[in-house]
Design a protein around this motif. Structure first.
Motif, PDB file in Angstrom:
ATOM      1  N   PHE A  45       0.830  -1.200   0.000  1.00  0.00           N
ATOM      2  CA  PHE A  45       0.000   0.000   0.000  1.00  0.00           C
ATOM      3  C   PHE A  45       0.866   1.252   0.000  1.00  0.00           C
ATOM      4  N   GLY A  46       1.921   1.257   0.810  1.00  0.00           N
ATOM      5  CA  GLY A  46       2.826   2.411   0.860  1.00  0.00           C
ATOM      6  C   GLY A  46       3.530   2.642  -0.465  1.00  0.00           C
ATOM      7  N   CYS A  47       4.009   1.569  -1.089  1.00  0.00           N
ATOM      8  CA  CYS A  47       4.652   1.709  -2.404  1.00  0.00           C
ATOM      9  C   CYS A  47       3.656   2.232  -3.431  1.00  0.00           C
ATOM     10  N   GLY A  48       2.409   1.789  -3.335  1.00  0.00           N
ATOM     11  CA  GLY A  48       1.385   2.259  -4.265  1.00  0.00           C
ATOM     12  C   GLY A  48       1.113   3.737  -4.124  1.00  0.00           C
ATOM     13  N   VAL A  49       1.057   4.222  -2.887  1.00  0.00           N
ATOM     14  CA  VAL A  49       0.792   5.644  -2.659  1.00  0.00           C
ATOM     15  C   VAL A  49       1.968   6.498  -3.142  1.00  0.00           C
ATOM     16  N   VAL A  50       3.189   6.071  -2.801  1.00  0.00           N
ATOM     17  CA  VAL A  50       4.382   6.815  -3.246  1.00  0.00           C
ATOM     18  C   VAL A  50       4.477   6.792  -4.772  1.00  0.00           C
ATOM     19  N   ILE A  99       0.573   5.651 -12.903  1.00  0.00           N
ATOM     20  CA  ILE A  99      -0.637   6.099 -12.200  1.00  0.00           C
ATOM     21  C   ILE A  99      -1.675   4.978 -12.180  1.00  0.00           C
ATOM     22  N   VAL A 100      -1.867   4.326 -13.312  1.00  0.00           N
ATOM     23  CA  VAL A 100      -2.862   3.252 -13.390  1.00  0.00           C
ATOM     24  C   VAL A 100      -2.470   2.090 -12.481  1.00  0.00           C
ATOM     25  N   LEU A 101      -1.212   1.644 -12.550  1.00  0.00           N
ATOM     26  CA  LEU A 101      -0.767   0.520 -11.717  1.00  0.00           C
ATOM     27  C   LEU A 101      -0.847   0.851 -10.230  1.00  0.00           C
ATOM     28  N   VAL A 135      -7.246   2.023  -4.453  1.00  0.00           N
ATOM     29  CA  VAL A 135      -8.672   1.993  -4.796  1.00  0.00           C
ATOM     30  C   VAL A 135      -9.266   0.634  -4.426  1.00  0.00           C
ATOM     31  N   GLY A 136      -8.507  -0.433  -4.652  1.00  0.00           N
ATOM     32  CA  GLY A 136      -8.970  -1.765  -4.263  1.00  0.00           C
ATOM     33  C   GLY A 136      -9.121  -1.910  -2.762  1.00  0.00           C
ATOM     34  N   PHE A 137      -8.147  -1.374  -1.993  1.00  0.00           N
ATOM     35  CA  PHE A 137      -8.246  -1.415  -0.530  1.00  0.00           C
ATOM     36  C   PHE A 137      -9.496  -0.685  -0.053  1.00  0.00           C
ATOM     37  N   VAL A 138      -9.711   0.497  -0.547  1.00  0.00           N
ATOM     38  CA  VAL A 138     -10.867   1.294  -0.113  1.00  0.00           C
ATOM     39  C   VAL A 138     -12.166   0.603  -0.522  1.00  0.00           C
ATOM     40  N   THR A 139     -12.211   0.049  -1.723  1.00  0.00           N
ATOM     41  CA  THR A 139     -13.407  -0.640  -2.191  1.00  0.00           C
ATOM     42  C   THR A 139     -13.711  -1.860  -1.333  1.00  0.00           C
ATOM     43  N   LEU A 140     -12.686  -2.674  -1.037  1.00  0.00           N
ATOM     44  CA  LEU A 140     -12.906  -3.848  -0.199  1.00  0.00           C
ATOM     45  C   LEU A 140     -13.298  -3.459   1.223  1.00  0.00           C
ATOM     46  N   PHE A 141     -12.713  -2.386   1.734  1.00  0.00           N
ATOM     47  CA  PHE A 141     -13.062  -1.904   3.073  1.00  0.00           C
ATOM     48  C   PHE A 141     -14.520  -1.481   3.125  1.00  0.00           C
ATOM     49  N   LEU A 142     -14.959  -0.709   2.153  1.00  0.00           N
ATOM     50  CA  LEU A 142     -16.352  -0.257   2.129  1.00  0.00           C
ATOM     51  C   LEU A 142     -17.302  -1.430   1.888  1.00  0.00           C
TER      52      LEU A 142
END
Length: 120
Positions: free
Chosen positions: A68-73, A96-98, A104-111
């Motif tokens: 997740f951290g690598c994705g945000v950076v 940006i896409v990768l 987005v997947g983390f937030v979607t699964l969380f919701l």
């Protein structure tokens, strides 16, 4: 910056997939196929009383946080690379896409988890 974003996106996806494999393998080794969810839960709690037994799950959780951290950076680097003038935009856009896939997947699964927990 675009190439760094692209590389971080690939690394974050690979680390996330490895974390899923580690956690799934650990869980499948400790679940028997007989019984309902309550008996399965009590059986797992009895098997995992020692803290050393859950180290694979802790490692998988840390791998997911790293991913997740690598994705945000990588997402930030991709946006900065896409906004810079006079440069090629292919790698920043792919980065940006990768890198947007995991947050987005983390937030979607969380919701989705919150929404489904309210229905039971």
């Amino acid at each position: 910056m675009g190439i760094a974003s692209f590389i971080l996106g690939i690394i974050s996806l690979v680390v996330f997939i490895a974390a899923i494999i580690v956690s799934t393998t650990f869980i499948m080794d400790h679940i028997t196929l007989n019984g309902n969810s309550n008996t399965i839960r009590t059986d797992i709690e009895e098997q995992l009383k020692d803290a050393n037994d859950v180290i694979p799950l802790i490692v998988a959780f840390l791998m997911m946080l790293t991913s997740f951290g690598c994705g945000v950076v990588g997402l930030i680097l991709g946006i900065v690379g896409a906004c810079s003038k006079g440069k090629h935009k292919a790698f920043p856009i792919i980065g940006i896409v990768l890198n947007a896939l995991l947050p987005v997947g983390f937030v979607t699964l969380f919701l989705l988890g919150i929404a489904l927990s309210g229905t039971s």
